[in-house]
Write a protein that holds these residues in place. Structure first.
Motif, mmCIF file in Angstrom:
data_model
loop_
_atom_site.group_PDB
_atom_site.id
_atom_site.type_symbol
_atom_site.label_atom_id
_atom_site.label_comp_id
_atom_site.label_asym_id
_atom_site.label_seq_id
_atom_site.Cartn_x
_atom_site.Cartn_y
_atom_site.Cartn_z
ATOM 1 N N UNK A 74 0.790 -1.221 0.000
ATOM 2 C CA UNK A 74 0.000 0.000 0.000
ATOM 3 C C UNK A 74 0.822 1.270 0.000
ATOM 4 N N UNK A 75 2.142 1.166 0.197
ATOM 5 C CA UNK A 75 2.972 2.369 0.196
ATOM 6 C C UNK A 75 3.362 2.723 -1.239
ATOM 7 N N UNK A 76 3.881 3.908 -1.402
ATOM 8 C CA UNK A 76 4.277 4.372 -2.740
ATOM 9 C C UNK A 76 5.504 3.613 -3.212
ATOM 10 N N UNK A 77 5.575 3.417 -4.512
ATOM 11 C CA UNK A 77 6.722 2.738 -5.096
ATOM 12 C C UNK A 77 7.907 3.701 -5.137
ATOM 13 N N UNK A 78 9.121 3.207 -4.936
ATOM 14 C CA UNK A 78 10.285 4.090 -5.037
ATOM 15 C C UNK A 78 10.499 4.527 -6.484
ATOM 16 N N UNK A 79 11.147 5.672 -6.663
ATOM 17 C CA UNK A 79 11.388 6.193 -8.005
ATOM 18 C C UNK A 79 12.403 5.312 -8.729
ATOM 19 N N UNK A 80 12.157 5.077 -10.012
ATOM 20 C CA UNK A 80 13.062 4.267 -10.823
ATOM 21 C C UNK A 80 12.885 4.645 -12.281
ATOM 22 N N UNK A 81 13.798 4.166 -13.103
ATOM 23 C CA UNK A 81 13.648 4.317 -14.551
ATOM 24 C C UNK A 81 13.981 2.994 -15.195
ATOM 25 N N UNK A 82 13.377 2.740 -16.334
ATOM 26 C CA UNK A 82 13.571 1.470 -17.039
ATOM 27 C C UNK A 82 13.574 1.738 -18.534
ATOM 28 N N UNK A 83 14.039 0.756 -19.276
ATOM 29 C CA UNK A 83 14.070 0.857 -20.726
ATOM 30 C C UNK A 83 12.813 0.198 -21.283
ATOM 31 N N UNK A 84 12.072 0.925 -22.092
ATOM 32 C CA UNK A 84 10.859 0.404 -22.711
ATOM 33 C C UNK A 84 11.227 -0.539 -23.855
ATOM 34 N N UNK A 85 10.248 -1.247 -24.375
ATOM 35 C CA UNK A 85 10.488 -2.163 -25.490
ATOM 36 C C UNK A 85 11.001 -1.431 -26.736
ATOM 37 N N UNK A 86 10.610 -0.182 -26.881
ATOM 38 C CA UNK A 86 11.059 0.599 -28.029
ATOM 39 C C UNK A 86 12.481 1.114 -27.838
ATOM 40 N N UNK A 87 13.033 0.989 -26.628
ATOM 41 C CA UNK A 87 14.398 1.406 -26.366
ATOM 42 C C UNK A 87 14.524 2.737 -25.653
ATOM 43 N N UNK A 88 13.429 3.435 -25.411
ATOM 44 C CA UNK A 88 13.465 4.736 -24.739
ATOM 45 C C UNK A 88 13.446 4.540 -23.226
ATOM 46 N N UNK A 89 14.077 5.482 -22.507
ATOM 47 C CA UNK A 89 14.055 5.469 -21.048
ATOM 48 C C UNK A 89 12.679 5.946 -20.578
ATOM 49 N N UNK A 90 12.108 5.252 -19.605
ATOM 50 C CA UNK A 90 10.820 5.637 -19.042
ATOM 51 C C UNK A 90 11.002 5.748 -17.536
ATOM 52 N N UNK A 91 10.631 6.911 -16.975
ATOM 53 C CA UNK A 91 10.741 7.137 -15.536
ATOM 54 C C UNK A 91 9.445 6.716 -14.847
ATOM 55 N N UNK A 92 9.575 6.332 -13.593
ATOM 56 C CA UNK A 92 8.388 5.907 -12.845
ATOM 57 C C UNK A 92 7.425 7.064 -12.650
ATOM 58 N N UNK A 93 7.921 8.284 -12.604
ATOM 59 C CA UNK A 93 7.018 9.443 -12.447
ATOM 60 C C UNK A 93 6.104 9.587 -13.663
ATOM 61 N N UNK A 94 6.573 9.167 -14.851
ATOM 62 C CA UNK A 94 5.726 9.217 -16.042
ATOM 63 C C UNK A 94 4.646 8.141 -15.978
ATOM 64 N N UNK A 95 4.955 7.046 -15.334
ATOM 65 C CA UNK A 95 3.973 5.964 -15.241
ATOM 66 C C UNK A 95 2.936 6.217 -14.162
ATOM 67 N N UNK A 96 3.404 6.735 -13.007
ATOM 68 C CA UNK A 96 2.511 6.901 -11.857
ATOM 69 C C UNK A 96 2.167 8.353 -11.589
ATOM 70 N N UNK A 97 2.533 9.264 -12.468
ATOM 71 C CA UNK A 97 2.378 10.692 -12.215
ATOM 72 C C UNK A 97 0.940 11.123 -11.951
ATOM 73 N N UNK A 98 -0.015 10.560 -12.626
ATOM 74 C CA UNK A 98 -1.406 10.980 -12.457
ATOM 75 C C UNK A 98 -2.138 10.148 -11.426
ATOM 76 N N UNK A 99 -1.427 9.380 -10.637
ATOM 77 C CA UNK A 99 -2.059 8.523 -9.635
ATOM 78 C C UNK A 99 -2.634 7.246 -10.232
#
Length: 104
Positions: A74-99
């Protein structure tokens, strides 16, 4: 005139006996396998009991479960970044930014 059928509705006695013997053999084999499985698991439980006794004699306490590691449910996930299938970097804030909830 009645048509002559080559198919006999009666099952020959030898076929019925062969099927009965095959079924009895399968049941006996399954019973033997089940008995051996129960014996095997019993031996494993005895080994675990002996191991626990040796650990207790060495002064190592018995733990019912491992301590929890990582964030609590139930707690917030720590910030991280990962490589998408297309090869671009994706930050966790972009995934969870809108709740938006996400299953990781």
């Amino acid at each position: 005139m009645t048509p002559v059928s080559t198919f006999s509705a009666a099952v020959p006695a030898s076929l019925a006996v062969a099927v009965a013997v095959a079924v009895a053999g399968i049941v006996a084999l399954q019973g033997w396998r089940s008995l051996n499985l129960v014996r095997q698991q019993g031996r494993r439980l005895l080994k675990i009991d002996k191991l626990e006794q040796r650990l207790a004699a060495a002064g190592i306490p018995e733990s019912p479960f491992a301590p929890l590691a990582g964030p609590l449910p139930g707690s917030s996930a720590p910030a991280f970044s990962a490589v998408a299938l297309a090869g671009a970097q994706v930050a966790s804030t972009a995934l969870f930014g809108d709740g938006n909830p996400a299953l990781l």
